[in-house]
Design a protein around this motif. Structure first.
Motif, short mmCIF file in Angstrom:
data_model
loop_
_atom_site.label_atom_id
_atom_site.label_comp_id
_atom_site.label_asym_id
_atom_site.label_seq_id
_atom_site.Cartn_x
_atom_site.Cartn_y
_atom_site.Cartn_z
N ARG A 59 8.12 -35.64 -31.37
CA ARG A 59 8.79 -35.64 -32.68
C ARG A 59 8.03 -34.79 -33.69
O ARG A 59 8.62 -34.12 -34.53
N GLU A 60 6.70 -34.83 -33.59
CA GLU A 60 5.85 -34.06 -34.50
C GLU A 60 5.68 -32.60 -34.04
O GLU A 60 4.96 -31.84 -34.65
N GLU A 61 6.34 -32.27 -32.92
CA GLU A 61 6.32 -30.93 -32.34
C GLU A 61 4.92 -30.46 -31.93
O GLU A 61 4.61 -29.28 -31.95
N ILE A 62 4.11 -31.43 -31.52
CA ILE A 62 2.77 -31.13 -30.98
C ILE A 62 2.91 -30.79 -29.50
O ILE A 62 2.20 -29.94 -28.97
N ILE A 63 3.83 -31.47 -28.83
CA ILE A 63 4.12 -31.21 -27.42
C ILE A 63 5.63 -31.03 -27.26
O ILE A 63 6.40 -31.42 -28.15
N TYR A 64 6.02 -30.44 -26.15
CA TYR A 64 7.44 -30.30 -25.83
C TYR A 64 7.65 -30.58 -24.35
O TYR A 64 6.73 -30.47 -23.55
N ASN A 65 8.87 -30.95 -24.01
CA ASN A 65 9.20 -31.33 -22.64
C ASN A 65 9.99 -30.21 -21.98
O ASN A 65 10.95 -29.71 -22.56
N ARG A 66 9.57 -29.84 -20.78
CA ARG A 66 10.36 -28.94 -19.94
C ARG A 66 10.94 -29.82 -18.85
O ARG A 66 10.21 -30.32 -17.99
N ARG A 67 12.23 -30.01 -18.91
CA ARG A 67 12.91 -30.92 -17.99
C ARG A 67 12.49 -30.65 -16.54
O ARG A 67 12.56 -29.53 -16.06
N GLY A 68 12.02 -31.70 -15.89
CA GLY A 68 11.61 -31.60 -14.50
C GLY A 68 10.20 -31.07 -14.28
O GLY A 68 9.69 -31.13 -13.17
N LEU A 69 9.58 -30.55 -15.34
CA LEU A 69 8.24 -29.98 -15.20
C LEU A 69 7.18 -30.77 -15.93
O LEU A 69 6.00 -30.69 -15.60
#
Length: 121
Positions: A59-69
């Motif tokens: 939410r704080e845009e410190i991390i992001y998700n790559r679906r499946g990775l």
């Protein structure tokens, strides 16, 4: 395992720890971080707690998700963390520290002396 404090939710402390690792350079921009399960096992907490920590950081845009990775460090995350923490330090921590120094009669010279000692270690 880390020792958790009572004054802050465990998931927030986990998020802080991951931010510490980003600041320290353990994880750099676009590096993959441990999975939610891996991090939960590493810190010996419930997986749901780790999920909350990762959701907070996303939410704080410190991390992001790559679906499946998995999750990765966002570009600019280190700078963003440093900016927020510096502001908190200057507006909350430092005034409290100065009040305590004043109460105890500690001078800036004494602080400078201690700082110099620490730098030599």
């Amino acid at each position: 395992m880390i020792k958790f404090e009572d004054n802050k939710a465990i998931y927030e402390q986990m998020a802080d720890r991951l931010c510490d690792e980003i600041i320290a350079g353990t994880y750099k921009a676009d590096d993959r971080i441990p999975s939610v399960r891996e991090y939960a096992v590493m810190l010996q907490v419930n997986t749901n707690t780790a999920v909350k920590a990762y959701e907070l950081l996303a939410r704080e845009e410190i991390i992001y998700n790559r679906r499946g990775l998995g999750y990765f460090v966002s570009p600019g995350a280190r700078k963003q963390i440093m900016t927020v923490r510096r502001k908190v330090f200057l507006t909350r921590t430092l005034p409290s520290l100065f009040r305590e120094m004043n109460l105890l009669g500690i001078t800036m010279e004494e602080i400078e002396e201690e700082w110099t000692k620490l730098q030599r270690q």
